[in-house]
Design a protein around this motif. Structure first.
Motif, PDB file in Angstrom:
ATOM      1  N   LYS A 176     -23.605   3.752  30.437  1.00  0.00           N
ATOM      2  CA  LYS A 176     -23.513   2.773  29.525  1.00  0.00           C
ATOM      3  C   LYS A 176     -23.670   1.239  30.016  1.00  0.00           C
ATOM      4  O   LYS A 176     -24.416   0.457  29.465  1.00  0.00           O
ATOM      5  CB  LYS A 176     -22.489   2.760  28.385  1.00  0.00           C
ATOM      6  CG  LYS A 176     -22.303   3.979  27.539  1.00  0.00           C
ATOM      7  CD  LYS A 176     -21.339   3.945  26.546  1.00  0.00           C
ATOM      8  CE  LYS A 176     -21.264   5.111  25.406  1.00  0.00           C
ATOM      9  NZ  LYS A 176     -20.185   4.709  24.496  1.00  0.00           N
ATOM     10  N   ASP A 181     -25.061   0.219  25.342  1.00  0.00           N
ATOM     11  CA  ASP A 181     -24.260   0.863  24.514  1.00  0.00           C
ATOM     12  C   ASP A 181     -24.742   2.208  23.967  1.00  0.00           C
ATOM     13  O   ASP A 181     -24.024   2.875  24.166  1.00  0.00           O
ATOM     14  CB  ASP A 181     -23.416   0.057  23.541  1.00  0.00           C
ATOM     15  CG  ASP A 181     -22.794  -1.167  24.225  1.00  0.00           C
ATOM     16  OD1 ASP A 181     -22.102  -0.858  25.169  1.00  0.00           O
ATOM     17  OD2 ASP A 181     -22.533  -2.327  23.374  1.00  0.00           O
ATOM     18  N   LYS A 182     -25.897   1.953  23.656  1.00  0.00           N
ATOM     19  CA  LYS A 182     -26.531   3.160  22.806  1.00  0.00           C
ATOM     20  C   LYS A 182     -27.466   4.137  23.939  1.00  0.00           C
ATOM     21  O   LYS A 182     -28.543   3.694  24.154  1.00  0.00           O
ATOM     22  CB  LYS A 182     -27.462   2.918  21.764  1.00  0.00           C
ATOM     23  CG  LYS A 182     -27.640   3.866  20.933  1.00  0.00           C
ATOM     24  CD  LYS A 182     -28.437   3.538  19.504  1.00  0.00           C
ATOM     25  CE  LYS A 182     -28.778   4.692  18.577  1.00  0.00           C
ATOM     26  NZ  LYS A 182     -29.447   4.473  17.275  1.00  0.00           N
ATOM     27  N   TYR A 184     -28.643   8.016  25.187  1.00  0.00           N
ATOM     28  CA  TYR A 184     -28.953   9.244  24.766  1.00  0.00           C
ATOM     29  C   TYR A 184     -28.834  10.094  26.173  1.00  0.00           C
ATOM     30  O   TYR A 184     -29.076   9.497  27.424  1.00  0.00           O
ATOM     31  CB  TYR A 184     -30.305   9.561  24.108  1.00  0.00           C
ATOM     32  CG  TYR A 184     -30.458   8.448  23.160  1.00  0.00           C
ATOM     33  CD1 TYR A 184     -30.111   8.992  21.702  1.00  0.00           C
ATOM     34  CD2 TYR A 184     -31.094   7.451  23.243  1.00  0.00           C
ATOM     35  CE1 TYR A 184     -30.256   8.139  20.420  1.00  0.00           C
ATOM     36  CE2 TYR A 184     -31.433   6.445  21.979  1.00  0.00           C
ATOM     37  CZ  TYR A 184     -30.762   6.738  20.737  1.00  0.00           C
ATOM     38  OH  TYR A 184     -31.137   6.177  19.537  1.00  0.00           O
ATOM     39  N   ASP A 264     -31.456  12.262  20.184  1.00  0.00           N
ATOM     40  CA  ASP A 264     -31.446  11.861  18.845  1.00  0.00           C
ATOM     41  C   ASP A 264     -32.141  10.547  18.673  1.00  0.00           C
ATOM     42  O   ASP A 264     -32.202   9.941  17.586  1.00  0.00           O
ATOM     43  CB  ASP A 264     -29.996  11.379  18.363  1.00  0.00           C
ATOM     44  CG  ASP A 264     -28.904  12.477  18.376  1.00  0.00           C
ATOM     45  OD1 ASP A 264     -29.199  13.575  18.148  1.00  0.00           O
ATOM     46  OD2 ASP A 264     -27.741  12.430  18.638  1.00  0.00           O
ATOM     47  N   ASP A 265     -32.937  10.307  19.635  1.00  0.00           N
ATOM     48  CA  ASP A 265     -34.031   9.254  19.592  1.00  0.00           C
ATOM     49  C   ASP A 265     -35.231   9.779  18.824  1.00  0.00           C
ATOM     50  O   ASP A 265     -35.948  10.664  19.240  1.00  0.00           O
ATOM     51  CB  ASP A 265     -34.219   8.685  20.982  1.00  0.00           C
ATOM     52  CG  ASP A 265     -35.174   7.545  20.851  1.00  0.00           C
ATOM     53  OD1 ASP A 265     -34.679   6.671  19.967  1.00  0.00           O
ATOM     54  OD2 ASP A 265     -35.834   7.283  21.833  1.00  0.00           O
ATOM     55  N   SER A 305     -31.927   4.958  27.374  1.00  0.00           N
ATOM     56  CA  SER A 305     -31.844   4.043  26.258  1.00  0.00           C
ATOM     57  C   SER A 305     -33.149   3.365  25.848  1.00  0.00           C
ATOM     58  O   SER A 305     -34.219   3.275  26.514  1.00  0.00           O
ATOM     59  CB  SER A 305     -30.794   2.998  26.678  1.00  0.00           C
ATOM     60  OG  SER A 305     -31.656   2.030  27.665  1.00  0.00           O
TER      61      SER A 305
END
Length: 332
Positions: A176, A181-182, A184, A264-265, A305
């Motif tokens: 991160k 922060d996001k 995968y 999940d992208d 990301s």
């Protein structure tokens, strides 16, 4: 790209070098990075990642792709020569085309100031014709070198990093700190470092290859609704031309996939080439253009990301395989 068995048995390339931490990340991030080699990417959005290196004391440029197995692939230019190899074989491309190759040794290789003496490489036939920033594009650095590190391919920020990341308890969220922060993540499977991707909810394995200018899937994935026989038949006919092949090239169909997920992208409206005779499915340059990708070979995990809001200057469609022995153009 892979080597035929007679070459694979003879390749043994170990790259060991460490360097000082550079002032790239904040102090708390650097505490989790034991060593880092940060290099600028010379190309643009639609180019394979390209870095400056020194080969036999000469300033040149090389592509970087984890899909090239066996280490270093190089070819000559008009004023850049390579020692002929004694071990000969053939290289097989994704679509089944083969080209001759030789195994030889360089006098030296220097990557970002880190020196490697007498590295082994695969000598390709042909002559380099393209340059970038005045440097000839002489070859590609593959997984036998990259797999000694955690590799950050960050096309949106025009950088590539070879990292040694600490595994202390305080560094559990280092991804991160590097990617945002996001983040995968996906497992890498098999000896070809493939990742699972879902199309219409059906999981398939893809190779990661920023040197492939498009996303490619094989013709036989008819179990996937958006890639069944009727759907593919409606796609635009395209030709993928290989400079090493005779004739017109490999035919395929361009299909727009609406339901594609990497972890999940969501990748909506993804253009894929359904190619007759292809071996592997490939996640190509378009994915890397829009994501920061961290490949952790040791743990067999890919972190990434989304950076689709970051625009990088357009490139010139520079690719190692496209220039020499792979996808050279897609005609519609």
């Amino acid at each position: 790209m892979k080597l035929e068995q007679e070459i694979l048995k003879k390749i043994f390339l170990i790259l060991i070098f460490m360097c000082h931490i550079q002032q790239v990340w904040a102090e708390e991030r650097r505490s989790c990075v034991a060593a880092a080699l940060i290099l600028p990417l010379l190309g643009g959005r639609n180019d394979t990642p390209i870095i400056p290196v020194k080969v036999n004391g000469r300033d040149v440029a090389m592509y970087v792709s984890p899909a090239f197995f066996g280490g270093l692939y190089l070819r000559e230019s008009q004023d850049f020569t390579l020692r002929p190899g004694r071990i000969r074989g053939r290289i097989t491309e994704n679509a089944g085309h083969t080209v001759p190759a030789e195994i030889s040794f360089l006098d030296s290789l220097e990557i970002g100031g880190a020196k490697v003496d007498s590295p082994q490489f695969i000598r390709m036939p042909g002559v380099v014709t393209q340059t970038i920033d005045g440097k000839p594009l002489v070859g590609v650095i593959g997984d036998s070198i990259l797999s000694n590190f955690q590799v950050l391919i960050d096309m949106p920020h025009a950088r590539l990093a070879l990292l040694k990341i600490s595994r202390d308890d305080s560094c559990t969220d280092v991804e991160k700190k590097l990617l945002g922060d996001k983040v995968y993540s996906l497992p890498m499977r098999g000896d070809r470092w493939k990742i699972p991707v879902k199309i219409d909810g059906i999981e398939k394995l893809f190779s990661l290859d920023p040197d492939t200018g498009v996303t490619v899937v094989p013709l036989g994935w008819t179990i996937i609704p958006e890639l069944n026989q009727n759907a593919v038949a409606k796609g635009e006919r395209v030709m993928i031309r290989y400079t090493s092949s005779l004739g017109d090239g490999v035919m395929g169909r361009k299909v727009i996939v609406h339901d594609m997920h990497v972890s999940d992208d969501e990748l909506p409206e993804t253009s894929v080439i359904v190619q007759d005779g292809t071996g592997d499915a490939v996640i190509g340059t378009p994915f890397f253009e829009n994501h920061q990708v961290l490949i952790d070979y040791e743990r067999k995990i890919v972190f990434f990301s989304d950076s689709r809001n970051l625009m990088k200057s357009s490139g010139n469609n520079l690719h190692f395989a496209q220039i020499f022995s792979g996808l050279s153009e897609v005609k519609e």
